[in-house]
Design a protein around this motif. Structure first.
Motif, PDB file in Angstrom:
ATOM      1  N   MET A  52       0.834  -1.198   0.000  1.00  0.00           N
ATOM      2  CA  MET A  52       0.000   0.000   0.000  1.00  0.00           C
ATOM      3  C   MET A  52       0.879   1.263   0.000  1.00  0.00           C
ATOM      4  O   MET A  52       0.624   2.229  -0.708  1.00  0.00           O
ATOM      5  CB  MET A  52      -0.903  -0.001   1.242  1.00  0.00           C
ATOM      6  CG  MET A  52      -1.881   1.172   1.293  1.00  0.00           C
ATOM      7  SD  MET A  52      -3.107   1.033  -0.024  1.00  0.00           S
ATOM      8  CE  MET A  52      -4.087   2.489   0.336  1.00  0.00           C
ATOM      9  N   ARG A  53       1.918   1.218   0.899  1.00  0.00           N
ATOM     10  CA  ARG A  53       2.810   2.371   0.965  1.00  0.00           C
ATOM     11  C   ARG A  53       3.527   2.596  -0.373  1.00  0.00           C
ATOM     12  O   ARG A  53       3.777   3.729  -0.780  1.00  0.00           O
ATOM     13  CB  ARG A  53       3.862   2.169   2.060  1.00  0.00           C
ATOM     14  CG  ARG A  53       3.275   2.274   3.460  1.00  0.00           C
ATOM     15  CD  ARG A  53       4.376   2.055   4.483  1.00  0.00           C
ATOM     16  NE  ARG A  53       3.846   2.168   5.832  1.00  0.00           N
ATOM     17  CZ  ARG A  53       4.558   1.982   6.930  1.00  0.00           C
ATOM     18  NH1 ARG A  53       5.880   1.681   6.796  1.00  0.00           N
ATOM     19  NH2 ARG A  53       4.027   2.096   8.136  1.00  0.00           N
ATOM     20  N   ILE A  54       3.865   1.492  -1.004  1.00  0.00           N
ATOM     21  CA  ILE A  54       4.547   1.589  -2.300  1.00  0.00           C
ATOM     22  C   ILE A  54       3.638   2.272  -3.317  1.00  0.00           C
ATOM     23  O   ILE A  54       4.076   3.129  -4.090  1.00  0.00           O
ATOM     24  CB  ILE A  54       4.961   0.194  -2.795  1.00  0.00           C
ATOM     25  CG1 ILE A  54       6.014  -0.386  -1.856  1.00  0.00           C
ATOM     26  CG2 ILE A  54       5.514   0.283  -4.216  1.00  0.00           C
ATOM     27  CD1 ILE A  54       6.421  -1.794  -2.174  1.00  0.00           C
ATOM     28  N   ILE A  55       2.363   1.898  -3.293  1.00  0.00           N
ATOM     29  CA  ILE A  55       1.397   2.488  -4.235  1.00  0.00           C
ATOM     30  C   ILE A  55       1.260   3.986  -3.980  1.00  0.00           C
ATOM     31  O   ILE A  55       1.242   4.806  -4.894  1.00  0.00           O
ATOM     32  CB  ILE A  55       0.033   1.782  -4.111  1.00  0.00           C
ATOM     33  CG1 ILE A  55       0.159   0.307  -4.532  1.00  0.00           C
ATOM     34  CG2 ILE A  55      -1.010   2.506  -4.974  1.00  0.00           C
ATOM     35  CD1 ILE A  55      -1.076  -0.514  -4.312  1.00  0.00           C
ATOM     36  N   VAL A  56       1.165   4.338  -2.692  1.00  0.00           N
ATOM     37  CA  VAL A  56       1.032   5.761  -2.324  1.00  0.00           C
ATOM     38  C   VAL A  56       2.295   6.525  -2.760  1.00  0.00           C
ATOM     39  O   VAL A  56       2.218   7.631  -3.304  1.00  0.00           O
ATOM     40  CB  VAL A  56       0.816   5.913  -0.798  1.00  0.00           C
ATOM     41  CG1 VAL A  56       0.907   7.385  -0.396  1.00  0.00           C
ATOM     42  CG2 VAL A  56      -0.522   5.330  -0.398  1.00  0.00           C
ATOM     43  N   ILE A  90       4.373   5.705  -5.118  1.00  0.00           N
ATOM     44  CA  ILE A  90       4.382   5.822  -6.582  1.00  0.00           C
ATOM     45  C   ILE A  90       3.424   6.910  -7.037  1.00  0.00           C
ATOM     46  O   ILE A  90       3.729   7.713  -7.931  1.00  0.00           O
ATOM     47  CB  ILE A  90       4.016   4.474  -7.233  1.00  0.00           C
ATOM     48  CG1 ILE A  90       5.130   3.446  -6.964  1.00  0.00           C
ATOM     49  CG2 ILE A  90       3.802   4.635  -8.727  1.00  0.00           C
ATOM     50  CD1 ILE A  90       4.795   2.040  -7.418  1.00  0.00           C
ATOM     51  N   ALA A  91       2.260   6.970  -6.419  1.00  0.00           N
ATOM     52  CA  ALA A  91       1.246   7.970  -6.788  1.00  0.00           C
ATOM     53  C   ALA A  91       1.743   9.387  -6.510  1.00  0.00           C
ATOM     54  O   ALA A  91       1.611  10.298  -7.337  1.00  0.00           O
ATOM     55  CB  ALA A  91      -0.051   7.708  -6.025  1.00  0.00           C
ATOM     56  N   VAL A  92       2.325   9.551  -5.296  1.00  0.00           N
ATOM     57  CA  VAL A  92       2.841  10.879  -4.926  1.00  0.00           C
ATOM     58  C   VAL A  92       3.974  11.292  -5.870  1.00  0.00           C
ATOM     59  O   VAL A  92       4.038  12.443  -6.332  1.00  0.00           O
ATOM     60  CB  VAL A  92       3.331  10.877  -3.464  1.00  0.00           C
ATOM     61  CG1 VAL A  92       4.074  12.176  -3.155  1.00  0.00           C
ATOM     62  CG2 VAL A  92       2.159  10.694  -2.512  1.00  0.00           C
ATOM     63  N   ILE A  97       2.604  12.310  -9.145  1.00  0.00           N
ATOM     64  CA  ILE A  97       1.979  13.647  -9.081  1.00  0.00           C
ATOM     65  C   ILE A  97       3.050  14.733  -9.088  1.00  0.00           C
ATOM     66  O   ILE A  97       2.938  15.746  -9.785  1.00  0.00           O
ATOM     67  CB  ILE A  97       1.087  13.766  -7.819  1.00  0.00           C
ATOM     68  CG1 ILE A  97      -0.130  12.836  -7.952  1.00  0.00           C
ATOM     69  CG2 ILE A  97       0.646  15.210  -7.597  1.00  0.00           C
ATOM     70  CD1 ILE A  97      -0.943  12.712  -6.681  1.00  0.00           C
ATOM     71  N   VAL A  98       4.116  14.503  -8.274  1.00  0.00           N
ATOM     72  CA  VAL A  98       5.199  15.495  -8.209  1.00  0.00           C
ATOM     73  C   VAL A  98       5.858  15.669  -9.577  1.00  0.00           C
ATOM     74  O   VAL A  98       6.113  16.798 -10.037  1.00  0.00           O
ATOM     75  CB  VAL A  98       6.244  15.075  -7.161  1.00  0.00           C
ATOM     76  CG1 VAL A  98       7.493  15.970  -7.261  1.00  0.00           C
ATOM     77  CG2 VAL A  98       5.656  15.149  -5.764  1.00  0.00           C
ATOM     78  N   ILE A  99       6.132  14.517 -10.222  1.00  0.00           N
ATOM     79  CA  ILE A  99       6.772  14.574 -11.544  1.00  0.00           C
ATOM     80  C   ILE A  99       5.868  15.289 -12.545  1.00  0.00           C
ATOM     81  O   ILE A  99       6.319  16.126 -13.338  1.00  0.00           O
ATOM     82  CB  ILE A  99       7.112  13.156 -12.035  1.00  0.00           C
ATOM     83  CG1 ILE A  99       8.223  12.557 -11.167  1.00  0.00           C
ATOM     84  CG2 ILE A  99       7.536  13.177 -13.502  1.00  0.00           C
ATOM     85  CD1 ILE A  99       8.513  11.102 -11.458  1.00  0.00           C
ATOM     86  N   THR A 100       4.561  14.955 -12.474  1.00  0.00           N
ATOM     87  CA  THR A 100       3.595  15.583 -13.387  1.00  0.00           C
ATOM     88  C   THR A 100       3.529  17.089 -13.170  1.00  0.00           C
ATOM     89  O   THR A 100       3.530  17.878 -14.117  1.00  0.00           O
ATOM     90  CB  THR A 100       2.203  14.965 -13.197  1.00  0.00           C
ATOM     91  OG1 THR A 100       2.275  13.558 -13.435  1.00  0.00           O
ATOM     92  CG2 THR A 100       1.204  15.593 -14.165  1.00  0.00           C
ATOM     93  N   VAL A 101       3.475  17.486 -11.893  1.00  0.00           N
ATOM     94  CA  VAL A 101       3.428  18.917 -11.566  1.00  0.00           C
ATOM     95  C   VAL A 101       4.700  19.613 -12.056  1.00  0.00           C
ATOM     96  O   VAL A 101       4.650  20.708 -12.624  1.00  0.00           O
ATOM     97  CB  VAL A 101       3.241  19.129 -10.034  1.00  0.00           C
ATOM     98  CG1 VAL A 101       3.455  20.598  -9.680  1.00  0.00           C
ATOM     99  CG2 VAL A 101       1.872  18.656  -9.601  1.00  0.00           C
ATOM    100  N   PHE A 102       5.848  18.938 -11.833  1.00  0.00           N
ATOM    101  CA  PHE A 102       7.131  19.512 -12.259  1.00  0.00           C
ATOM    102  C   PHE A 102       7.169  19.683 -13.774  1.00  0.00           C
ATOM    103  O   PHE A 102       7.572  20.744 -14.285  1.00  0.00           O
ATOM    104  CB  PHE A 102       8.277  18.602 -11.812  1.00  0.00           C
ATOM    105  CG  PHE A 102       9.619  19.025 -12.328  1.00  0.00           C
ATOM    106  CD1 PHE A 102      10.308  20.080 -11.744  1.00  0.00           C
ATOM    107  CD2 PHE A 102      10.185  18.375 -13.421  1.00  0.00           C
ATOM    108  CE1 PHE A 102      11.544  20.475 -12.230  1.00  0.00           C
ATOM    109  CE2 PHE A 102      11.416  18.773 -13.916  1.00  0.00           C
ATOM    110  CZ  PHE A 102      12.103  19.822 -13.310  1.00  0.00           C
TER     111      PHE A 102
END
Length: 301
Positions: free
Chosen positions: A1-5, A7-9, A12-17
């Protein structure tokens, strides 16, 4: 679960960047475009600068600014050429008008029935002198135009310059004598060879010698030197009427340092010599020191 979170975070950071960088890059491109538009419409002379730095955009802007410098330099050269052409047209118009006015005036005198034979002979000489002046002007102007054309023919060959120089100077013996000038010659006995066109080199020497004789207030010095990497021909004469400002314009078409001298010079001799030296990949420069004018022809060895 932590891995999924994680990866998601991270996603999102990469996308925002990426989106932020894309936005800033697009904004910077629009800003550069606006600056270039203002420059092209003469609203500013300022080159393009950057608010957001990116290696590729920096390289692009650098090349654009380099092109702006090249364009500015080309425009400045174009304006200089246009001004030079306007001045040349004005000068040739003046030089043609002066003898032409004289010719027409004396022709009117010659039409008079009351004129004596002696006066008619005198006025005829004046008309002939004016006509020869016009002929010399037009011939020099035509010669300069031909020399400056891209397809002007030259025949480069090995020339023994000291021998050629002496051959040319012999022709000017009477002119030197008439002017009361005894030229100071420094010409080595050893053969000094250059690569050039014989007729072009002769023309250069002739024009420089004529200029020295015509404008010298004293002696004329002619020196030939073989240097480590070049050969120099230096012709100097006293020239008290010249200033440092004149030196910058000596090789311009129709330029005359003494504006009162209109009867003997077309003002094209030095321009022709300069063009011929350039065509032969040599140089012709001038400088003044202690009221003495030095004309320096240089050929690379």
């Amino acid at each position: 679960m932590r891995i999924i979170v994680y990866i998601a975070v991270t996603s999102i950071v990469i996308t925002v960047f990426v989106l932020t960088r894309y936005y800033l890059l697009k904004k910077e491109i629009k800003r550069a475009k606006k600056q270039l538009h203002e420059l092209n419409n003469n609203r500013t002379e300022k080159k393009i600068d950057l608010a957001f730095y990116d290696k590729d955009i920096e390289k692009l802007v650098k090349e654009i600014n380099n092109q702006i410098d090249v364009t500015k330099k080309a425009n400045a050269e174009k304006r200089r050429k246009e001004n030079e052409l306007k001045q040349a047209i004005a000068n040739i118009s003046h030089d043609i008008r002066t003898p032409m006015t004289s010719i027409l005036g004396y022709i009117q005198f010659l039409e008079s029935d009351e004129l004596t034979l002696e006066k008619k002979t005198e006025y005829t000489k004046v008309v002939k002198s004016g006509a020869l002046r016009l002929k010399a002007l037009l011939e020099d102007f035509f010669e300069l135009s031909v020399i400056e054309s891209a397809d002007y023919p030259l025949k480069p060959e090995k020339i023994t310059l000291n021998q050629l120089l002496l051959e040319v100077l012999v022709v000017f013996y009477e002119q030197f004598k008439q002017q009361g000038i005894e030229p100071v010659l420094q010409i080595p006995d050893e053969e000094i060879d250059i690569i050039g066109d014989v007729s072009a080199v002769k023309r250069v020497i002739e024009n420089l010698v004529v200029n020295a004789i015509k404008h010298s207030n004293g002696d004329v010095s002619i020196r030939l030197e073989k240097l480590a990497s070049s050969v120099q021909l230096i012709i100097s004469n006293n020239a008290e009427e010249l200033s440092e400002q004149d030196i910058d314009y000596l090789f311009d078409r129709f330029y005359k340092a003494d504006k009162t001298r209109t009867e003997k010079s077309t003002g094209l001799g030095l321009a022709i010599a300069k063009s011929l030296m350039t065509k032969m990949r040599g140089t012709l420069t001038a400088h003044i020191k202690e009221n003495e004018l030095f004309m320096i022809c240089e050929w690379k060895r």
